[in-house]
Write a protein that holds these residues in place. Structure first.
Motif, PDB file in Angstrom:
ATOM      1  N   VAL A 165       0.839  -1.257   0.033  1.00 28.28           N
ATOM      2  CA  VAL A 165       0.015  -0.020  -0.058  1.00 28.28           C
ATOM      3  C   VAL A 165       0.965   1.236   0.214  1.00 28.28           C
ATOM      4  O   VAL A 165       0.353   2.252  -0.478  1.00 28.28           O
ATOM      5  CB  VAL A 165      -0.978  -0.047   1.137  1.00 28.28           C
ATOM      6  CG1 VAL A 165      -0.255   0.132   2.594  1.00 28.28           C
ATOM      7  CG2 VAL A 165      -2.025   1.102   1.119  1.00 28.28           C
ATOM      8  N   GLN A 223       2.017   1.895  -3.468  1.00 26.78           N
ATOM      9  CA  GLN A 223       0.994   2.578  -4.293  1.00 26.78           C
ATOM     10  C   GLN A 223       0.704   3.822  -3.853  1.00 26.78           C
ATOM     11  O   GLN A 223       0.725   4.788  -4.910  1.00 26.78           O
ATOM     12  CB  GLN A 223      -0.278   1.766  -3.851  1.00 26.78           C
ATOM     13  CG  GLN A 223      -0.580   0.328  -4.350  1.00 26.78           C
ATOM     14  CD  GLN A 223      -1.881  -0.168  -3.790  1.00 26.78           C
ATOM     15  OE1 GLN A 223      -2.739   0.496  -3.124  1.00 26.78           O
ATOM     16  NE2 GLN A 223      -1.939  -1.641  -3.596  1.00 26.78           N
ATOM     17  N   GLU A 224       1.000   4.305  -2.635  1.00 27.80           N
ATOM     18  CA  GLU A 224       1.065   5.720  -2.314  1.00 27.80           C
ATOM     19  C   GLU A 224       2.051   6.438  -3.070  1.00 27.80           C
ATOM     20  O   GLU A 224       1.669   7.532  -3.163  1.00 27.80           O
ATOM     21  CB  GLU A 224       1.089   5.630  -0.639  1.00 27.80           C
ATOM     22  CG  GLU A 224       1.117   7.175  -0.002  1.00 27.80           C
ATOM     23  CD  GLU A 224      -0.072   7.893  -0.402  1.00 27.80           C
ATOM     24  OE1 GLU A 224      -0.222   8.973  -0.194  1.00 27.80           O
ATOM     25  OE2 GLU A 224      -1.301   7.088  -0.505  1.00 27.80           O
ATOM     26  N   VAL A 244      -4.641   5.484  -3.562  1.00 33.76           N
ATOM     27  CA  VAL A 244      -5.220   4.972  -2.252  1.00 33.76           C
ATOM     28  C   VAL A 244      -6.241   5.532  -1.889  1.00 33.76           C
ATOM     29  O   VAL A 244      -6.432   6.788  -1.570  1.00 33.76           O
ATOM     30  CB  VAL A 244      -3.839   4.999  -1.535  1.00 33.76           C
ATOM     31  CG1 VAL A 244      -4.629   4.492  -0.095  1.00 33.76           C
ATOM     32  CG2 VAL A 244      -2.941   4.132  -1.746  1.00 33.76           C
ATOM     33  N   GLU A 246       3.169  -3.903   7.467  1.00 31.78           N
ATOM     34  CA  GLU A 246       2.438  -4.180   6.412  1.00 31.78           C
ATOM     35  C   GLU A 246       3.172  -5.316   5.653  1.00 31.78           C
ATOM     36  O   GLU A 246       2.728  -5.999   5.070  1.00 31.78           O
ATOM     37  CB  GLU A 246       2.889  -2.973   5.343  1.00 31.78           C
ATOM     38  CG  GLU A 246       1.893  -2.792   4.089  1.00 31.78           C
ATOM     39  CD  GLU A 246       2.664  -3.090   2.929  1.00 31.78           C
ATOM     40  OE1 GLU A 246       1.907  -3.386   1.964  1.00 31.78           O
ATOM     41  OE2 GLU A 246       3.978  -3.553   3.215  1.00 31.78           O
TER      42      GLU A 246
END
Length: 619
Positions: A73, A76-77, A83, A539
């Protein structure tokens, strides 16, 4: 008829084939994601354990990446706005004291089959992600910023913990008294009505310690208080340079640990049940039980043997209870059986006076080796790890000392305060040199100095009291705070190197924990959370970082601070949630270049805003 039938089949065949292809495609995508993420999670855990040098925070990994390269994630950020920020509603007021893994309503709703006689209902039982509330825990109506230490030891705002039943139930024992809008703590307890300070001095006198000081010239530093009540015993030990881990369950005396933490006294929710307590072996110099209502004889003395595991060589157990002095038949029976048990455990009476007996453990293994064959309790198996403490079942066996303990005829630790900075013998368990230990201290001192230069415009001398280091390693962050009037809960993640024993050997306290789950504490109990790579690590394990944000918000007091030290993509991710969480950015800076930080590390300082009724009304 046959021709018509063939034509109809062809017409139906094409859509059927299309549906089958679509279904197979969905299956491939689903199982590819499922097994792929599981495989990556396993490799991430292996990577964590094999890169011990990286765990100090001044060594780079092979590729310098954070998290999973294809599904992170945070990755992606880094790409922009793809997001979707989740919204978090405010929980109902009835959840203002929610402890997700110690929630009796959850146990009732899921009909867990637990043995109440073994206290399993007071142990941790965490909801699966789909059963979590995923909402912000509100403070009680009228909540005030807590009274500052040291004044808080003796009084707290009643509105912050609106429970007065203990004041009435224990009114004859001076636990607590309601006075106007405050709850006052006179320092009494079940066995020390006239004050914990006098009781502590009496214990020291029984042991012939200099000046009736229980710290015994720095030799007693870490204490375990089981069944602690509102932790007045631990609170009054602090003035003697002794730090206690005060432990009690969320039982009929519910909120006792909440009162302790509101007072600024170290405390933790837990119970002597079926699992080991989350501390390594040989962590405490003294254990204490004052009317703790524990059946020490049950299951072949398994609970007393758990205390034995936690006590250092030559450690003491101070026991104030009717069995130690009463003369009725039942108390005499218990005393006789308990005396026989501890004798087989090689404990001896160090002192006995009035209501209290103090036993002492042997300094070496000699007594264990000289017992008659077949004596119970037996020694633990040679392959038993006495330091494994997360979700590990208790066993009714004696934990023998290490070769180092046997050689040194004790723990080999320096007295406090030298203990904090002296390399402890158990560094050898991790192949950590004295030079590496000292370098770790130097680096974290520089980092903490930098943190405080950022915080100084926002805090006063007594603003912070309860501090948590969410990834403590060897405890050098806490050691760097030695001149501050704070205490630190040093949390060592359960998936990493079990360095918690180094933390305890330095005269600090802490616990093992898995940050994929909620912590065993009440809401609003910490003033400062230090999260060094905790988001990246969480994560990597495949756990929800949104859940981690909610948990940090739950345990942080309004106006409290968070220091996140992590990679830039992590920081950018957290920034998107500030408004949703009612957090405020205080400072965002590059990590100090002179502390061997990894390239790209950032330091993000956040403050939690004070809640008000309009916030709840707006949701």
């Amino acid at each position: 008829m046959r021709g018509r039938g063939d034509g109809g089949s062809k017409k139906h065949l094409i859509p059927t084939l299309c549906l089958m292809v679509l279904f197979v495609g969905v299956l491939v995508l689903f199982y590819g994601f499922l097994f792929g993420s599981r495989g990556q999670q396993g490799s991430a855990a292996l990577e964590y354990g094999s890169r011990f040098s990286k765990s100090f925070g001044w060594g780079a990994d092979e590729n310098g990446e954070v998290g999973r390269s294809d599904e992170s994630v945070f990755s992606q950020e880094a790409g922009g706005d793809n997001v979707i920020v989740k919204s978090f509603p405010v929980c109902d007021d009835r959840h203002s004291e929610l402890i997700p893994c110690l929630d009796r309503n959850f146990i009732y709703q899921t009909r867990l089959k637990l043995d109440l006689s073994l206290m399993e209902h007071y142990e941790r039982h965490c909801p699966q992600p789909e059963r979590r509330f995923n909402c912000l825990i509100p403070p009680p109506p009228g909540y005030k910023v807590p009274i500052k230490w040291p004044k808080s030891r003796d009084e707290v705002w009643q509105v912050n913990i609106p429970h007065t039943h203990l004041a009435h139930e224990k009114s004859d024992q001076n636990w607590m008294v309601v006075k106007g809008d405050k709850i006052v703590f006179p320092g009494g307890g079940t066995h020390f009505h006239h004050g914990a300070d006098k009781y502590i001095a009496a214990l020291a006198n029984m042991l012939n310690f200099t000046n009736n000081n229980l710290n015994n010239e720095g030799r007693i530093r870490t204490v375990f208080d089981v069944g602690c009540g509102v932790a007045s015993f631990g609170g009054y030990l602090l003035s003697s340079d002794i730090i206690a881990m005060s432990l009690a369950p969320n039982d009929v005396h519910q909120n006792q640990i909440q009162f302790a933490l509101e007072r600024g006294i170290p405390a933790y929710l837990g119970v002597l049940g079926t699992k080991r307590l989350p501390y390594p072996s040989r962590s405490f110099e003294l254990a204490h039980c004052s009317r703790c209502r524990i059946d020490w004889l049950q299951r072949d003395g398994i609970l007393l043997l758990e205390l034995d595991r936690l006590l250092r060589p030559g450690g003491y157990f101070a026991y104030s209870s009717p069995e130690a002095y009463a003369q009725d038949e039942e108390d005499l029976r218990i005393w006789k059986e308990m005396s026989t048990l501890v004798e087989r455990m090689c404990w001896k009476i160090a002192a006995k006076r009035n209501q209290t007996v103090i036993w002492v453990k042997p300094l070496t293994n000699d007594c264990y080796m000289n017992r008659e064959p077949g004596t119970r309790p037996p020694l633990c198996r040679s392959d038993d790890d006495p330091d494994a403490a997360w979700g590990v079942p208790m066993e009714a066996c004696i934990t023998p000392y290490s070769e180092q303990n046997q050689r040194d005829k004790g723990s080999g630790l320096a007295p406090w305060p030298s203990r904090l900075t002296t390399p402890p013998p158990r560094l050898a368990d991790f192949d950590i040199s004295n030079e590496l230990f000292e370098k770790d201290m130097e680096i974290w001192q520089q980092r903490v100095d930098s943190y405080w230069s950022i915080l100084s415009p926002k805090i006063q001398q007594n603003t912070l009291r309860n501090v948590m280091d969410m990834k403590a390693n060897m405890g050098s962050f806490a050691a760097a705070l030695r001149d501050k009037d704070v205490w630190v809960m040093n949390v060592v993640p359960e998936e990493g190197p079990n360095t918690l024993k180094i933390v305890f050997d330095r005269g600090l306290i802490g616990t093992v924990h898995d940050w994929c789950e909620a912590f065993s504490t009440y809401p609003r109990t910490y003033d400062l959370l230090h999260a060094w790579t905790v988001f990246s690590d969480t994560e990597k394990k495949g756990c929800s970082v949104e859940d981690l944000l909610l948990e940090m918000d739950r345990i942080l007091r309004p106006t409290g601070f968070i220091i996140i030290r992590d990679k830039r993509p992590v920081i950018e991710f957290v920034k998107k949630y500030l408004a949703v969480l009612q957090w405020e950015s205080i400072s965002l800076v590059d990590a100090e270049t002179n502390t061997d930080s990894e390239e790209g590390d950032m330091v993000f300082v956040i403050q939690k805003k004070i809640w008000n009724e309009s916030l709840k009304d707006s949701e």
